[in-house]
Design a protein around this motif. Structure first.
Motif, PDB file in Angstrom:
ATOM      1  N   CYS A 252       0.579   0.967   0.335  1.00 29.16           N
ATOM      2  CA  CYS A 252       1.668   0.459  -0.492  1.00 29.16           C
ATOM      3  C   CYS A 252       3.005   1.052  -0.029  1.00 29.16           C
ATOM      4  O   CYS A 252       3.150   2.265   0.102  1.00 29.16           O
ATOM      5  CB  CYS A 252       1.408   0.842  -1.952  1.00 29.16           C
TER       6      CYS A 252
ATOM      7  N   SER B 298       5.621   1.133  -1.753  1.00 32.13           N
ATOM      8  CA  SER B 298       6.324   1.745  -2.887  1.00 32.13           C
ATOM      9  C   SER B 298       5.815   3.149  -3.191  1.00 32.13           C
ATOM     10  O   SER B 298       6.603   4.063  -3.409  1.00 32.13           O
ATOM     11  CB  SER B 298       6.158   0.878  -4.140  1.00 32.13           C
ATOM     12  N   CYS B 299       4.460   3.328  -3.184  1.00 27.44           N
ATOM     13  CA  CYS B 299       3.921   4.623  -3.606  1.00 27.44           C
ATOM     14  C   CYS B 299       2.999   5.263  -2.574  1.00 27.44           C
ATOM     15  O   CYS B 299       2.591   6.415  -2.741  1.00 27.44           O
ATOM     16  CB  CYS B 299       3.197   4.488  -4.941  1.00 27.44           C
TER      17      CYS B 299
ATOM     18  N   CYS C  81      -1.300  -3.233  -4.951  1.00 29.69           N
ATOM     19  CA  CYS C  81      -1.480  -1.783  -5.055  1.00 29.69           C
ATOM     20  C   CYS C  81      -2.187  -1.451  -6.369  1.00 29.69           C
ATOM     21  O   CYS C  81      -1.672  -1.768  -7.444  1.00 29.69           O
ATOM     22  CB  CYS C  81      -0.135  -1.074  -5.000  1.00 29.69           C
TER      23      CYS C  81
ATOM     24  N   CYS D  79       0.312   1.551  -8.426  1.00 26.79           N
ATOM     25  CA  CYS D  79       1.607   1.220  -9.059  1.00 26.79           C
ATOM     26  C   CYS D  79       1.752  -0.277  -9.328  1.00 26.79           C
ATOM     27  O   CYS D  79       2.781  -0.719  -9.843  1.00 26.79           O
ATOM     28  CB  CYS D  79       2.765   1.724  -8.216  1.00 26.79           C
TER      29      CYS D  79
END
Ligand SMILES: [Zn+2]
Length: 321
Positions: free
Chosen positions: A155, A157-158, A173, A176
Motif C-alpha cells: 500500500c 499510503s501505509c 489495503c 487502511c
C-alpha cells in the motif's frame, strides 16, 4: 489522424467486460468456460511465434481464478464471446533457464515441459509487429497489468501488503482500506518538423545506428503540448511552436502510454543534452527513405511496431491527417 488506431497495440475494440470485475461469483462462473493466456516473466505464450495460445481454465497450468486477471470478453462476434484471462507463472523455474541475450532487449524464447515444443514464451517486443490487433491488445493489457501487480504489492499510503481485487483491476489495503488502481504513465513522443526535415535523436546506450523521435514523460501539472515543447527544448535546444495530437500507443514496457504528437520547429540550431542524448539531427525525407531501405550510411531503420516508426512512415507517405 484517421489511421491512428492502426498502430501496434492501437486497440482492437476488445470488450473489456468491466461490469463483471466486481462480482467474484460472476468471474468464477466465467472462468469455468474461459480461456487462459499464460505469461512467464512478462512473456506471453505463443504458437510458433505467431499467435497467442489459449488454454482451457481446466488445464493444469491455468492455475486458480483467484490469481487470474480478467482481460475481457473475446470473440469473433459469430460464435459468441469467451471470457479471456491471464495467469502469471513467473514463479516456475525452468530446469534449463532461458539464455539471457545481451542487447537492447532479450529475444530468446522459453519452452515448458508440459506444453508442446511449438508453444514458447516470447519477449513481446520481439513479436509485437506480427501479432493480430486483438492478440496485441490482450497481450499488452496482460503484461502491463501483471507488471503493476508485481511492482505495487504494498500500500502506497501505509506500507502494508495489499490484496488483488476486482479480477486484477484494483488492489485493496486490508489495514487502511486504501484502494489502488493500475498505473499508466503518459509519455509524449513527437514528430518535430522544419520544412522537409524531421528531428531525430539517439540515446547514449542505444544500439549503433538507432535513431528515433524525441520522447519524454509528462510531468505533474503539465499539458501534453507543454511537455512536447519542454522535452524538445531540454534535449535539443530546438524551440517548438504549434503542437498537435496524432495517435497514441499503449506501451507495456512497463506501463507507458505513448502520446504521438506533431510539432512545428521555430528554430534550427541543435545543442544536445548529453545526459539525455548522444546525438540529434535534422533528417530529410530522402534520407529517411534511405534509412528505412537500409541504405543510409548512419541511420538504421527504426523498429517496426513502435509508434516512432508508425509516425515516420505516415509522415513520409503524407498521411498524417
Ligand atoms: Zn494501507
Amino acid at each position: 489522424m484517421k489511421l491512428a488506431e492502426t498502430v501496434t497495440f492501437g486497440g482492437s475494440h476488445l470488450n473489456r467486460g468491466a461490469e463483471h470485475r466486481r462480482d467474484a461469483g460472476q468471474i468464477a462462473a466465467l472462468w469455468h468456460g474461459g480461456k487462459v493466456l499464460l505469461i512467464w516473466r512478462g512473456r506471453p505464450l505463443l504458437q510458433d511465434g505467431g499467435a497467442l495460445v489459449w488454454l482451457p481454465a481446466t488445464h493444469d497450468l491455468a492455475g486458480q481464478v483467484g490469481t487470474a486477471l480478467f482481460l475481457g470478453m473475446d470473440g469473433d462476434g459469430v460464435e459468441g464471446d469467451q471470457a479471456a484471462f491471464a495467469q502469471d507463472i513467473s514463479a516456475w523455474m525452468p530446469v534449463e533457464p532461458v539464455a539471457q541475450q545481451a542487447g537492447f532487449f532479450d529475444t530468446s524464447v522459453q519452452g515448458h515441459p508440459d506444453l508442446p515444443p511449438s508453444q514458447m514464451f516470447h519477449e513481446l517486443r520481439a513479436v509485437m509487429a506480427t501479432l493480430s490487433p486483438r492478440d496485441a491488445e490482450l497481450a499488452a493489457t496482460a503484461r502491463a497489468l501483471l507488471e503493476w501487480h508485481r511492482s505495487h504489492g504494498f500500500c502506497a499510503s501505509c506500507g502494508a501488503k495489499s490484496d488483488m481485487v476486482h479480477a486484477g483491476w484494483q488492489r485493496s489495503c486490508p489495514v487502511c482500506n486504501a484502494q489502488h488502481f493500475p498505473r499508466t504513465d503518459p509519455v509524449v513522443i513527437m514528430l518535430i518538423t522544419r520544412g522537409n526535415t524531421v528531428l531525430l535523436g539517439r540515446g547514449p546506450t542505444w544500439p549503433e545506428g538507432m535513431y528515433s523521435l524525441l520522447a519524454g514523460f509528462i510531468e505533474p501539472g503539465e499539458t501534453i503540448e507543454a511537455a512536447v515543447r519542454r522535452e524538445v527544448l531540454e534535449e535539443s535546444a530546438v524551440v517548438v511552436g504549434q503542437v498537435g495530437y496524432l495517435a497514441s500507443q499503449p506501451w507495456p514496457f512497463p506501463a507507458s502510454l505513448m502520446i504521438g504528437c506533431w510539432g512545428e520547429a521555430l528554430s534550427d540550431a541543435i545543442t544536445v543534452d548529453p545526459d539525455e542524448l548522444q546525438d540529434a539531427r535534422w533528417v530529410t525525407r530522402e534520407e529517411m527513405v534511405e534509412a528505412f531501405a537500409g541504405t543510409h550510411p548512419l541511420i538504421k531503420p527504426s523498429r517496426k511496431g513502435a509508434i516512432a516508426r508508425f509516425l515516420l512512415d505516415h509522415w513520409l507517405a503524407d498521411r498524417l491527417d
